[in-house]
Design a protein around this motif. Structure first.
Motif, PDB file in Angstrom:
ATOM      1  N   VAL A   1     -10.908  27.091 -81.271  1.00 26.49           N
ATOM      2  CA  VAL A   1     -11.023  27.582 -79.741  1.00 26.49           C
ATOM      3  C   VAL A   1     -12.203  28.412 -79.340  1.00 26.49           C
ATOM      4  O   VAL A   1     -12.683  28.538 -78.335  1.00 26.49           O
ATOM      5  CB  VAL A   1      -9.748  28.214 -79.390  1.00 26.49           C
ATOM      6  CG1 VAL A   1      -8.592  27.474 -79.593  1.00 26.49           C
ATOM      7  CG2 VAL A   1      -9.640  29.574 -80.034  1.00 26.49           C
ATOM      8  N   ASN A   2     -12.926  28.887 -80.626  1.00 22.62           N
ATOM      9  CA  ASN A   2     -13.991  29.852 -80.299  1.00 22.62           C
ATOM     10  C   ASN A   2     -15.435  29.059 -80.419  1.00 22.62           C
ATOM     11  O   ASN A   2     -16.370  29.565 -80.561  1.00 22.62           O
ATOM     12  CB  ASN A   2     -14.119  31.056 -81.450  1.00 22.62           C
ATOM     13  CG  ASN A   2     -12.782  31.877 -81.081  1.00 22.62           C
ATOM     14  OD1 ASN A   2     -12.615  32.350 -80.016  1.00 22.62           O
ATOM     15  ND2 ASN A   2     -11.830  32.020 -82.090  1.00 22.62           N
ATOM     16  N   SER A   3     -15.213  27.665 -80.708  1.00 20.61           N
ATOM     17  CA  SER A   3     -16.586  26.981 -81.062  1.00 20.61           C
ATOM     18  C   SER A   3     -17.006  26.281 -79.760  1.00 20.61           C
ATOM     19  O   SER A   3     -16.308  26.503 -78.603  1.00 20.61           O
ATOM     20  CB  SER A   3     -16.262  25.726 -81.895  1.00 20.61           C
ATOM     21  OG  SER A   3     -15.632  24.856 -81.331  1.00 20.61           O
ATOM     22  N   GLY A   4     -18.213  25.682 -79.764  1.00 24.25           N
ATOM     23  CA  GLY A   4     -18.709  24.930 -78.326  1.00 24.25           C
ATOM     24  C   GLY A   4     -18.155  23.751 -78.263  1.00 24.25           C
ATOM     25  O   GLY A   4     -17.304  23.213 -79.192  1.00 24.25           O
ATOM     26  N   PHE A   5     -18.298  23.209 -77.019  1.00 24.85           N
ATOM     27  CA  PHE A   5     -17.754  21.687 -76.878  1.00 24.85           C
ATOM     28  C   PHE A   5     -18.429  20.912 -77.639  1.00 24.85           C
ATOM     29  O   PHE A   5     -19.757  21.071 -78.114  1.00 24.85           O
ATOM     30  CB  PHE A   5     -17.928  21.573 -75.366  1.00 24.85           C
ATOM     31  CG  PHE A   5     -17.116  22.357 -74.385  1.00 24.85           C
ATOM     32  CD1 PHE A   5     -15.816  22.246 -74.396  1.00 24.85           C
ATOM     33  CD2 PHE A   5     -17.569  23.472 -73.684  1.00 24.85           C
ATOM     34  CE1 PHE A   5     -14.897  22.857 -73.547  1.00 24.85           C
ATOM     35  CE2 PHE A   5     -16.581  23.990 -72.777  1.00 24.85           C
ATOM     36  CZ  PHE A   5     -15.305  23.924 -72.806  1.00 24.85           C
ATOM     37  N   ALA A   6     -17.636  19.573 -77.814  1.00 29.42           N
ATOM     38  CA  ALA A   6     -18.419  18.604 -78.583  1.00 29.42           C
ATOM     39  C   ALA A   6     -19.796  18.012 -78.069  1.00 29.42           C
ATOM     40  O   ALA A   6     -19.915  18.125 -76.715  1.00 29.42           O
ATOM     41  CB  ALA A   6     -17.505  17.486 -78.670  1.00 29.42           C
ATOM     42  N   PRO A   7     -20.617  17.941 -79.024  1.00 26.91           N
ATOM     43  CA  PRO A   7     -22.190  17.783 -78.766  1.00 26.91           C
ATOM     44  C   PRO A   7     -22.314  16.723 -77.585  1.00 26.91           C
ATOM     45  O   PRO A   7     -23.027  16.733 -76.580  1.00 26.91           O
ATOM     46  CB  PRO A   7     -22.762  17.230 -80.095  1.00 26.91           C
ATOM     47  CG  PRO A   7     -21.996  18.061 -81.014  1.00 26.91           C
ATOM     48  CD  PRO A   7     -20.747  17.992 -80.548  1.00 26.91           C
ATOM     49  N   SER A   8     -21.661  15.642 -77.728  1.00 23.29           N
ATOM     50  CA  SER A   8     -21.608  14.505 -76.542  1.00 23.29           C
ATOM     51  C   SER A   8     -21.204  14.841 -75.217  1.00 23.29           C
ATOM     52  O   SER A   8     -21.776  14.233 -74.195  1.00 23.29           O
ATOM     53  CB  SER A   8     -20.872  13.489 -77.105  1.00 23.29           C
ATOM     54  OG  SER A   8     -19.401  13.547 -76.839  1.00 23.29           O
ATOM     55  N   ILE A   9     -20.411  16.084 -74.995  1.00 25.98           N
ATOM     56  CA  ILE A   9     -20.066  16.351 -73.580  1.00 25.98           C
ATOM     57  C   ILE A   9     -21.146  17.003 -72.960  1.00 25.98           C
ATOM     58  O   ILE A   9     -21.651  17.919 -73.088  1.00 25.98           O
ATOM     59  CB  ILE A   9     -18.611  17.206 -73.653  1.00 25.98           C
ATOM     60  CG1 ILE A   9     -17.619  16.418 -74.664  1.00 25.98           C
ATOM     61  CG2 ILE A   9     -18.226  17.551 -72.377  1.00 25.98           C
ATOM     62  CD1 ILE A   9     -16.243  17.334 -74.766  1.00 25.98           C
ATOM     63  N   LYS A  10     -21.238  16.269 -71.622  1.00 31.17           N
ATOM     64  CA  LYS A  10     -22.103  16.968 -71.017  1.00 31.17           C
ATOM     65  C   LYS A  10     -21.741  17.513 -69.451  1.00 31.17           C
ATOM     66  O   LYS A  10     -20.420  16.912 -68.871  1.00 31.17           O
ATOM     67  CB  LYS A  10     -23.203  15.759 -70.339  1.00 31.17           C
ATOM     68  CG  LYS A  10     -24.046  15.133 -71.692  1.00 31.17           C
ATOM     69  CD  LYS A  10     -24.557  13.982 -70.680  1.00 31.17           C
ATOM     70  CE  LYS A  10     -25.417  13.261 -72.107  1.00 31.17           C
ATOM     71  NZ  LYS A  10     -26.226  11.894 -71.437  1.00 31.17           N
ATOM     72  N   GLY A  11     -22.107  18.594 -69.040  1.00 33.79           N
ATOM     73  CA  GLY A  11     -21.956  19.396 -67.803  1.00 33.79           C
ATOM     74  C   GLY A  11     -22.062  18.353 -66.595  1.00 33.79           C
ATOM     75  O   GLY A  11     -23.060  17.796 -66.728  1.00 33.79           O
ATOM     76  N   LEU A  12     -21.406  18.679 -65.627  1.00 33.33           N
ATOM     77  CA  LEU A  12     -21.473  17.702 -64.717  1.00 33.33           C
ATOM     78  C   LEU A  12     -22.664  18.332 -63.690  1.00 33.33           C
ATOM     79  O   LEU A  12     -23.566  17.297 -63.101  1.00 33.33           O
ATOM     80  CB  LEU A  12     -20.294  17.530 -63.701  1.00 33.33           C
ATOM     81  CG  LEU A  12     -20.132  16.524 -62.405  1.00 33.33           C
ATOM     82  CD1 LEU A  12     -20.312  15.268 -63.083  1.00 33.33           C
ATOM     83  CD2 LEU A  12     -18.922  16.745 -61.753  1.00 33.33           C
ATOM     84  N   THR A  13     -22.830  19.578 -63.426  1.00 28.73           N
ATOM     85  CA  THR A  13     -23.661  20.084 -62.745  1.00 28.73           C
ATOM     86  C   THR A  13     -24.463  21.247 -63.368  1.00 28.73           C
ATOM     87  O   THR A  13     -23.932  21.567 -64.716  1.00 28.73           O
ATOM     88  CB  THR A  13     -23.042  20.785 -61.335  1.00 28.73           C
ATOM     89  OG1 THR A  13     -22.328  22.202 -61.725  1.00 28.73           O
ATOM     90  CG2 THR A  13     -22.257  19.667 -60.531  1.00 28.73           C
ATOM     91  N   PRO A  14     -25.705  21.797 -62.977  1.00 33.41           N
ATOM     92  CA  PRO A  14     -26.160  23.002 -63.711  1.00 33.41           C
ATOM     93  C   PRO A  14     -25.259  24.205 -63.703  1.00 33.41           C
ATOM     94  O   PRO A  14     -25.305  24.797 -64.880  1.00 33.41           O
ATOM     95  CB  PRO A  14     -27.431  23.400 -62.721  1.00 33.41           C
ATOM     96  CG  PRO A  14     -27.750  22.185 -61.996  1.00 33.41           C
ATOM     97  CD  PRO A  14     -26.417  21.370 -61.930  1.00 33.41           C
ATOM     98  N   THR A  15     -24.368  24.343 -62.896  1.00 32.96           N
ATOM     99  CA  THR A  15     -23.343  25.353 -62.944  1.00 32.96           C
ATOM    100  C   THR A  15     -22.585  25.406 -64.050  1.00 32.96           C
ATOM    101  O   THR A  15     -22.226  26.157 -64.902  1.00 32.96           O
ATOM    102  CB  THR A  15     -22.792  25.610 -61.845  1.00 32.96           C
ATOM    103  OG1 THR A  15     -23.565  25.964 -60.743  1.00 32.96           O
ATOM    104  CG2 THR A  15     -21.667  26.481 -61.933  1.00 32.96           C
ATOM    105  N   ASP A  16     -22.010  24.148 -64.224  1.00 32.16           N
ATOM    106  CA  ASP A  16     -21.237  23.654 -65.328  1.00 32.16           C
ATOM    107  C   ASP A  16     -21.842  23.689 -66.796  1.00 32.16           C
ATOM    108  O   ASP A  16     -21.252  24.256 -67.654  1.00 32.16           O
ATOM    109  CB  ASP A  16     -20.452  21.970 -65.224  1.00 32.16           C
ATOM    110  CG  ASP A  16     -20.054  21.922 -64.219  1.00 32.16           C
ATOM    111  OD1 ASP A  16     -18.839  22.976 -63.525  1.00 32.16           O
ATOM    112  OD2 ASP A  16     -19.940  21.150 -63.110  1.00 32.16           O
TER     113      ASP A  16
END
Length: 271
Positions: A125-140
């Motif tokens: 739970v303290n790691s980063g999101f899976a590398p393939s996942i992209k934020g929808l907007t610059p804020t995300d």
């Protein structure tokens, strides 16, 4: 007071599910199973056991909890109530630290808490999101980089996922107010996240013989572990939470279509 006819309901509190025959999301049997961490574990572990944290369920006395703790393989252990969502009754620490607090911890338990869940701590739970996942907007995209506890949440209606987003908790935050929602490009979600969330929801949906279900499956940011399934507070994706209208529109459309389908088969009940 004049009563109105209700043909279908989202039923956030569960009152309609418990006290009426109005088709509600979620029906009482499913709601009860999901509200019990043991009920969830028993339903999911035969098929998805490798995706669940190591878990044991003990009576609320020091000897029983200590016996279960000896079976946990990770150096850090989590104790929490089987029922309810009381953050002040969650204890995280090493086996030695928790053993010193066991007497005080179990003495604060009540019958409404159920059993004590003795669980391995999920470091992921303290790691980063899976590398393939992209934020929808610059804020995300910016929120995805924030330090803190992270989760992927998959919204599922009748076993079919329709929206995936993330949650990022500020370090030290223990309440919903400390969480930020982060929204993803839906095409970037790893397929195994979708498949496993669908399996989890379907196991609970079919296992309770529910005609209707709306569940939120929480998964660690890498997609490796199912944290829990929510059947009462899945989170409303209101427009003020989203920098883009897409997540809100997807949520409103899916929920509206489901409630409309439930209403079509209902004669309504005056409540």
């Amino acid at each position: 007071t004049e009563k109105i006819a209700v043909e279908a309901a989202r039923d956030l509190t569960g009152g309609l599910a418990r006290y009426s025959s109005v088709p509600s999301r979620n029906p009482q049997g499913l709601r009860d199973t999901v509200m019990s961490k043991k009920g969830q574990y028993d339903a999911l572990s035969p098929v998805l056991g490798e995706m669940l944290p190591q878990s044991f369920f003990a009576q609320a006395d020091p000897d029983s909890v200590l016996e279960a703790m000896q079976k946990i393989e990770t150096p850090t252990i989590v104790l929490k109530p089987e029922k309810g969502r009381f953050s002040n009754k969650i204890l995280i620490g090493s086996k030695d630290d928790i053993e010193q607090q066991l007497s005080d911890y179990t003495s604060a338990y009540t019958s409404s808490d159920g059993l004590v869940v003795v669980q391995s701590y999920i470091e992921d739970v303290n790691s980063g999101f899976a590398p393939s996942i992209k934020g929808l907007t610059p804020t995300d995209k910016e929120l995805m980089l924030r330090q803190g506890v992270k989760e992927i949440r998959v919204h599922v209606i009748d076993g079919k996922p329709f929206l995936v987003h993330g949650k990022v908790s500020a370090q030290g935050a223990s309440t919903q107010a400390g969480n930020s929602y982060v929204f993803f490009d839906q095409e970037s979600i790893p397929s195994d996240v979708i498949v496993n969330a669908s399996k989890a929801a379907e196991l609970l949906h079919k296992g309770t013989k529910s005609q209707d279900s709306y569940l939120a499956v929480d998964i660690t940011p890498s997609g490796s572990t199912i944290v829990e399934v929510n059947g009462r507070k899945q989170g409303s994706i209101t427009s003020d939470l989203c920098a883009s209208p897409e997540p809100h529109n997807a949520w409103v459309t899916a929920l509206s279509e489901k409630l409309a389908a439930m209403a079509e088969r209902s004669d309504g009940e005056r409540v």
